[in-house]
Scaffold this motif. Structure first.
Motif, mmCIF file in Angstrom:
data_model
loop_
_atom_site.group_PDB
_atom_site.id
_atom_site.type_symbol
_atom_site.label_atom_id
_atom_site.label_comp_id
_atom_site.label_asym_id
_atom_site.label_seq_id
_atom_site.Cartn_x
_atom_site.Cartn_y
_atom_site.Cartn_z
ATOM 1 N N LYS A 129 0.802 -1.226 0.000
ATOM 2 C CA LYS A 129 0.000 0.000 0.000
ATOM 3 C C LYS A 129 0.832 1.271 0.000
ATOM 4 N N SER A 130 2.150 1.162 0.105
ATOM 5 C CA SER A 130 2.997 2.355 0.111
ATOM 6 C C SER A 130 3.222 2.912 -1.288
ATOM 7 N N ASN A 131 2.750 2.207 -2.314
ATOM 8 C CA ASN A 131 2.866 2.644 -3.704
ATOM 9 C C ASN A 131 4.311 2.698 -4.199
ATOM 10 N N VAL A 132 5.188 1.886 -3.616
ATOM 11 C CA VAL A 132 6.561 1.750 -4.083
ATOM 12 C C VAL A 132 6.866 0.269 -4.258
ATOM 13 N N CYS A 133 7.950 -0.020 -4.937
ATOM 14 C CA CYS A 133 8.361 -1.407 -5.114
ATOM 15 C C CYS A 133 8.928 -1.936 -3.796
ATOM 16 N N PRO A 134 8.568 -3.154 -3.408
ATOM 17 C CA PRO A 134 9.168 -3.720 -2.195
ATOM 18 C C PRO A 134 10.658 -3.981 -2.408
ATOM 19 N N THR A 135 11.340 -4.245 -1.335
ATOM 20 C CA THR A 135 12.774 -4.512 -1.394
ATOM 21 C C THR A 135 13.071 -5.655 -2.356
ATOM 22 N N LEU A 136 14.039 -5.434 -3.231
ATOM 23 C CA LEU A 136 14.489 -6.486 -4.135
ATOM 24 C C LEU A 136 15.552 -7.298 -3.411
ATOM 25 N N THR A 137 15.412 -8.610 -3.419
ATOM 26 C CA THR A 137 16.346 -9.457 -2.689
ATOM 27 C C THR A 137 17.047 -10.427 -3.628
ATOM 28 N N ALA A 138 18.176 -10.931 -3.177
ATOM 29 C CA ALA A 138 18.983 -11.827 -4.002
ATOM 30 C C ALA A 138 18.302 -13.171 -4.239
ATOM 31 N N ASN A 139 17.321 -13.541 -3.434
ATOM 32 C CA ASN A 139 16.693 -14.853 -3.619
ATOM 33 C C ASN A 139 15.372 -14.782 -4.382
ATOM 34 N N MET A 140 15.103 -13.677 -5.073
ATOM 35 C CA MET A 140 13.849 -13.529 -5.821
ATOM 36 C C MET A 140 13.693 -14.588 -6.896
ATOM 37 N N GLY A 141 14.762 -14.969 -7.554
ATOM 38 C CA GLY A 141 14.671 -15.915 -8.662
ATOM 39 C C GLY A 141 14.707 -17.368 -8.239
ATOM 40 N N THR A 142 14.861 -17.611 -6.950
ATOM 41 C CA THR A 142 14.970 -18.995 -6.483
ATOM 42 C C THR A 142 13.850 -19.352 -5.513
ATOM 43 N N GLY A 143 12.721 -18.688 -5.630
ATOM 44 C CA GLY A 143 11.575 -19.004 -4.795
ATOM 45 C C GLY A 143 11.587 -18.342 -3.441
ATOM 46 N N GLY A 144 12.397 -17.322 -3.284
ATOM 47 C CA GLY A 144 12.470 -16.627 -2.007
ATOM 48 C C GLY A 144 11.229 -15.809 -1.729
ATOM 49 N N HIS A 145 11.196 -15.183 -0.578
ATOM 50 C CA HIS A 145 10.051 -14.346 -0.232
ATOM 51 C C HIS A 145 10.291 -12.911 -0.673
ATOM 52 N N ASN A 146 9.269 -12.082 -0.530
ATOM 53 C CA ASN A 146 9.312 -10.675 -0.916
ATOM 54 C C ASN A 146 9.374 -10.486 -2.429
ATOM 55 N N VAL A 147 9.001 -11.485 -3.193
ATOM 56 C CA VAL A 147 9.067 -11.381 -4.646
ATOM 57 C C VAL A 147 7.998 -10.393 -5.122
ATOM 58 N N PRO A 148 8.396 -9.332 -5.847
ATOM 59 C CA PRO A 148 7.416 -8.373 -6.349
ATOM 60 C C PRO A 148 6.559 -8.998 -7.459
ATOM 61 N N LEU A 149 5.254 -8.880 -7.322
ATOM 62 C CA LEU A 149 4.296 -9.396 -8.304
ATOM 63 C C LEU A 149 3.425 -8.263 -8.806
ATOM 64 N N ILE A 150 3.026 -8.349 -10.070
ATOM 65 C CA ILE A 150 2.088 -7.376 -10.622
ATOM 66 C C ILE A 150 0.986 -8.117 -11.360
ATOM 67 N N ARG A 151 -0.112 -7.423 -11.539
ATOM 68 C CA ARG A 151 -1.211 -7.934 -12.356
ATOM 69 C C ARG A 151 -1.246 -7.066 -13.604
ATOM 70 N N ASP A 152 -1.139 -7.684 -14.772
ATOM 71 C CA ASP A 152 -1.210 -6.926 -16.016
ATOM 72 C C ASP A 152 -2.285 -7.524 -16.915
ATOM 73 N N ASP A 153 -2.305 -7.132 -18.168
ATOM 74 C CA ASP A 153 -3.334 -7.602 -19.103
ATOM 75 C C ASP A 153 -3.270 -9.104 -19.347
ATOM 76 N N TYR A 154 -2.158 -9.726 -19.004
ATOM 77 C CA TYR A 154 -1.976 -11.156 -19.272
ATOM 78 C C TYR A 154 -2.133 -12.022 -18.022
ATOM 79 N N GLY A 155 -2.297 -11.400 -16.862
ATOM 80 C CA GLY A 155 -2.462 -12.152 -15.624
ATOM 81 C C GLY A 155 -1.516 -11.657 -14.548
ATOM 82 N N ILE A 156 -1.177 -12.562 -13.631
ATOM 83 C CA ILE A 156 -0.297 -12.240 -12.507
ATOM 84 C C ILE A 156 1.098 -12.766 -12.831
ATOM 85 N N ARG A 157 2.121 -11.920 -12.613
ATOM 86 C CA ARG A 157 3.489 -12.335 -12.926
ATOM 87 C C ARG A 157 4.488 -11.643 -12.013
#
Length: 105
Positions: free
Chosen positions: A19-47
């Motif tokens: 709800k802060s309208n900013v991107c959450p912290t990017l972490t080194a484990n985003m690509g390996t199933g870690g937590h805090n992974v930023p997600l968006i909803r666009d015209d094609y779905g959730i990614r």
């Protein structure tokens, strides 16, 4: 996830609306199933954000590109990175301070 104008966070067992309208912290484990992974909803779905989108949040220029490496490594590099504009401003202020103190000419 209902709002297309919000970046959500995957938090291991649930999704949290940022709800802060900013991107959450990017972490080194985003690509390996870690937590805090930023997600968006666009015209094609959730990614997840792409590695390139993560770099843009870190202030890298559009011209920056990765060598031929796995996406998990790209996410790790983005998460381990520092914000380019912040480091640039710090360096400029250091140079200014050193010039004003006579440390450099």
């Amino acid at each position: 996830m209902t709002n297309p104008d919000t970046i959500y966070q995957w938090r291991r067992v649930y999704v949290r609306e940022n709800k802060s309208n900013v991107c959450p912290t990017l972490t080194a484990n985003m690509g390996t199933g870690g937590h805090n992974v930023p997600l968006i909803r666009d015209d094609y779905g959730i990614r997840k954000l792409t590695p390139e989108e993560c770099l843009k949040f870190q202030g890298f220029p559009d011209s920056f590109s990765f060598p031929d490496i796995a996406k998990s490594h790209m996410y790790k590099q983005a998460g381990n990175s520092v914000s380019v504009p912040v480091i640039k401003r710090i360096a400029e202020n250091m140079i200014f301070a050193m010039r004003n103190s006579g440390m450099i000419g």
